[in-house]
Design a protein around this motif. Structure first.
Motif, PDB file in Angstrom:
ATOM      1  N   LEU A  16     -10.162 -74.169 -53.864  1.00 41.04           N
ATOM      2  CA  LEU A  16     -10.936 -73.622 -52.750  1.00 41.04           C
ATOM      3  C   LEU A  16     -12.396 -73.458 -53.193  1.00 41.04           C
ATOM      4  O   LEU A  16     -12.778 -72.456 -53.798  1.00 41.04           O
ATOM      5  CB  LEU A  16     -10.332 -72.299 -52.283  1.00 41.04           C
TER       6      LEU A  16
ATOM      7  N   SER B 128     -15.180 -70.240 -53.473  1.00 39.70           N
ATOM      8  CA  SER B 128     -14.520 -68.965 -53.174  1.00 39.70           C
ATOM      9  C   SER B 128     -14.311 -68.081 -54.401  1.00 39.70           C
ATOM     10  O   SER B 128     -13.784 -66.979 -54.271  1.00 39.70           O
ATOM     11  CB  SER B 128     -13.176 -69.213 -52.496  1.00 39.70           C
TER      12      SER B 128
ATOM     13  N   LYS C  61     -12.624 -65.983 -48.871  1.00 39.56           N
ATOM     14  CA  LYS C  61     -11.530 -66.944 -49.015  1.00 39.56           C
ATOM     15  C   LYS C  61     -10.960 -67.434 -47.679  1.00 39.56           C
ATOM     16  O   LYS C  61     -10.726 -68.621 -47.506  1.00 39.56           O
ATOM     17  CB  LYS C  61     -10.428 -66.358 -49.892  1.00 39.56           C
ATOM     18  N   ARG C  62     -10.728 -66.544 -46.754  1.00 36.60           N
ATOM     19  CA  ARG C  62     -10.157 -66.960 -45.458  1.00 36.60           C
ATOM     20  C   ARG C  62     -11.089 -67.943 -44.741  1.00 36.60           C
ATOM     21  O   ARG C  62     -10.655 -68.988 -44.261  1.00 36.60           O
ATOM     22  CB  ARG C  62      -9.875 -65.737 -44.586  1.00 36.60           C
TER      23      ARG C  62
END
Length: 138
Positions: A116, A119, A126-127
């Motif tokens: 990711l 992040s 993160k979302r």
């Protein structure tokens, strides 16, 4: 047909055509995922692969050999440092994913693994980063 799968594993252990390094714009040995990838690939070997490249703009990506990894290639994608979401971060993060996929297409790679991007130490929520990753890779 393309597909997206989710795997909980160390990106450095994956046996695929390419893994994506969450790189810094100077393409230097760093912390977080970047540091793990450098160590697993062989720090000096990967530094040698990156000689002469020296810089990649935020939102861009470059490709090198995988060195000591199972993956044949490493795509070094530079995501944005998250400030407040008002400094073009979403577009730049999406661009990092798309630039990585463009390199994978150019090199005729069939499987690519992402962590990711942005992040970790770059503090992208993160979302929100996950949603951008999915939309960018779909």
């Amino acid at each position: 047909m393309s597909s997206i799968s989710f795997v909980k594993a160390s990106i450095t252990d994956l046996d695929c055509d390419a893994i994506v390094n969450a790189a810094n714009d100077r393409l230097m040995y760093g912390g977080g995922v970047c540091g793990c990838i450098f160590r697993a690939a062989g720090v000096e070997k990967l530094k040698k692969e990156l000689e002469g490249i020296c810089f990649c703009p935020t939102g861009g990506a470059v490709i090198t050999a995988g060195c000591d990894l199972k993956a044949r290639y490493i795509i070094h994608a530079v995501g944005p440092i998250y400030q407040d979401g008002l400094h073009d971060e979403a577009r730049l993060l999406s661009s990092a994913y798309k630039s990585s996929l463009e390199l994978a297409t150019e090199h005729r790679l069939g499987s690519i693994a992402f962590s990711l991007i942005s992040s970790g130490i770059y503090r992208y929520p993160k979302r929100e980063a996950f949603i951008i990753a999915l939309k960018s890779c779909a």
